[in-house]
Scaffold this motif. Sequence first.
Motif, PDB file in Angstrom:
ATOM      1  N   PHE A 114     -16.446   9.269  35.660  1.00 18.86           N
ATOM      2  CA  PHE A 114     -17.544  10.131  36.115  1.00 18.86           C
ATOM      3  C   PHE A 114     -18.038  11.014  34.974  1.00 18.86           C
ATOM      4  N   CYS A 115     -17.113  11.674  34.274  1.00 17.02           N
ATOM      5  CA  CYS A 115     -17.496  12.579  33.186  1.00 17.02           C
ATOM      6  C   CYS A 115     -18.062  11.826  31.991  1.00 17.02           C
ATOM      7  N   GLU A 116     -17.478  10.688  31.683  1.00 14.79           N
ATOM      8  CA  GLU A 116     -17.992   9.892  30.578  1.00 14.79           C
ATOM      9  C   GLU A 116     -19.417   9.433  30.857  1.00 14.79           C
ATOM     10  N   GLY A 117     -19.731   9.203  32.121  1.00 17.73           N
ATOM     11  CA  GLY A 117     -21.087   8.819  32.498  1.00 17.73           C
ATOM     12  C   GLY A 117     -22.097   9.939  32.282  1.00 17.73           C
ATOM     13  N   LEU A 118     -21.630  11.179  32.329  1.00 17.70           N
ATOM     14  CA  LEU A 118     -22.518  12.321  32.096  1.00 17.70           C
ATOM     15  C   LEU A 118     -22.899  12.461  30.624  1.00 17.70           C
ATOM     16  N   PHE A 119     -22.015  11.957  29.746  1.00 14.39           N
ATOM     17  CA  PHE A 119     -22.220  12.099  28.301  1.00 14.39           C
ATOM     18  C   PHE A 119     -22.095  10.736  27.623  1.00 14.39           C
ATOM     19  N   PRO A 120     -23.068   9.857  27.823  1.00 13.13           N
ATOM     20  CA  PRO A 120     -22.965   8.498  27.284  1.00 13.13           C
ATOM     21  C   PRO A 120     -22.960   8.436  25.751  1.00 13.13           C
ATOM     22  N   ASN A 121     -23.395   9.478  25.076  1.00  6.33           N
ATOM     23  CA  ASN A 121     -23.454   9.464  23.612  1.00  6.33           C
ATOM     24  C   ASN A 121     -22.148   9.887  22.953  1.00  6.33           C
ATOM     25  N   ILE A 122     -21.158  10.260  23.751  1.00  6.70           N
ATOM     26  CA  ILE A 122     -19.872  10.689  23.204  1.00  6.70           C
ATOM     27  C   ILE A 122     -18.891   9.527  23.246  1.00  6.70           C
ATOM     28  N   ASP A 123     -18.222   9.291  22.143  1.00  2.50           N
ATOM     29  CA  ASP A 123     -17.200   8.240  22.078  1.00  2.50           C
ATOM     30  C   ASP A 123     -15.856   8.849  22.497  1.00  2.50           C
ATOM     31  N   PHE A 124     -15.615   8.861  23.794  1.00  5.24           N
ATOM     32  CA  PHE A 124     -14.423   9.492  24.357  1.00  5.24           C
ATOM     33  C   PHE A 124     -13.141   8.846  23.834  1.00  5.24           C
ATOM     34  N   GLU A 125     -13.137   7.528  23.709  1.00  9.25           N
ATOM     35  CA  GLU A 125     -11.937   6.832  23.258  1.00  9.25           C
ATOM     36  C   GLU A 125     -11.559   7.237  21.838  1.00  9.25           C
ATOM     37  N   MET A 126     -12.539   7.328  20.954  1.00 10.55           N
ATOM     38  CA  MET A 126     -12.272   7.724  19.580  1.00 10.55           C
ATOM     39  C   MET A 126     -11.729   9.160  19.530  1.00 10.55           C
ATOM     40  N   ILE A 127     -12.299  10.042  20.322  1.00  6.66           N
ATOM     41  CA  ILE A 127     -11.852  11.437  20.330  1.00  6.66           C
ATOM     42  C   ILE A 127     -10.427  11.530  20.873  1.00  6.66           C
ATOM     43  N   ARG A 128     -10.120  10.739  21.911  1.00  6.02           N
ATOM     44  CA  ARG A 128      -8.748  10.713  22.447  1.00  6.02           C
ATOM     45  C   ARG A 128      -7.762  10.287  21.365  1.00  6.02           C
ATOM     46  N   LYS A 129      -8.135   9.275  20.600  1.00  6.04           N
ATOM     47  CA  LYS A 129      -7.261   8.797  19.517  1.00  6.04           C
ATOM     48  C   LYS A 129      -7.088   9.872  18.444  1.00  6.04           C
ATOM     49  N   ASN A 130      -8.170  10.577  18.115  1.00  4.61           N
ATOM     50  CA  ASN A 130      -8.098  11.638  17.104  1.00  4.61           C
ATOM     51  C   ASN A 130      -7.226  12.805  17.564  1.00  4.61           C
TER      52      ASN A 130
END
Length: 159
Positions: A114-130
């Motif tokens: 749901f939240c990732e859908g609000l911000f499609p331009n953010i690479d959530f997976e990459m940030i989680r890894k970082n």
Amino acid sequence: MNMNIISKYLQFLRKSNNYTQDDLAKELGISRQAISKWETGTTMPNLEVLLKISKLYDITINDILEPRIQQQRISDFEQISTISEKELKEVLEQFDTNSLVTALMGASPETNSFCEGLFPNIDFEMIRKNIGRIKIETVEDMQNQIVAMINLHMVDKEF
């Protein structure tokens, strides 16, 4: 201590006590611009002014720095999907991307989606890894800050 929550809480206190920025500035013996800077999170009141504010509103300095916002809207991070997308996005944009991703690390796949859908331009997976491994207390703290901001946003809309 979250500057966003404190700034919104200071604004809420002022409005709920029927003060304009000018009125409060006169009461505290400071400039209206100082009030504006607190409410936008640009600066924080110094200790002397915090003491004056706490006496004026009959609360402690700790109540200002760590506000306990009543649960107006939600009581748990997993309930954020019950908030309108527009309103939720408005609140979440007040947090940096790492803070949002940190909060989502302890959320269900549905809430993440749901939240990732609000911000499609953010690479959530990459940030989680970082971010890597993180303490559950840190995740819970960030979730609680987001819940508090949502509830404060709701209370503030009433004024």
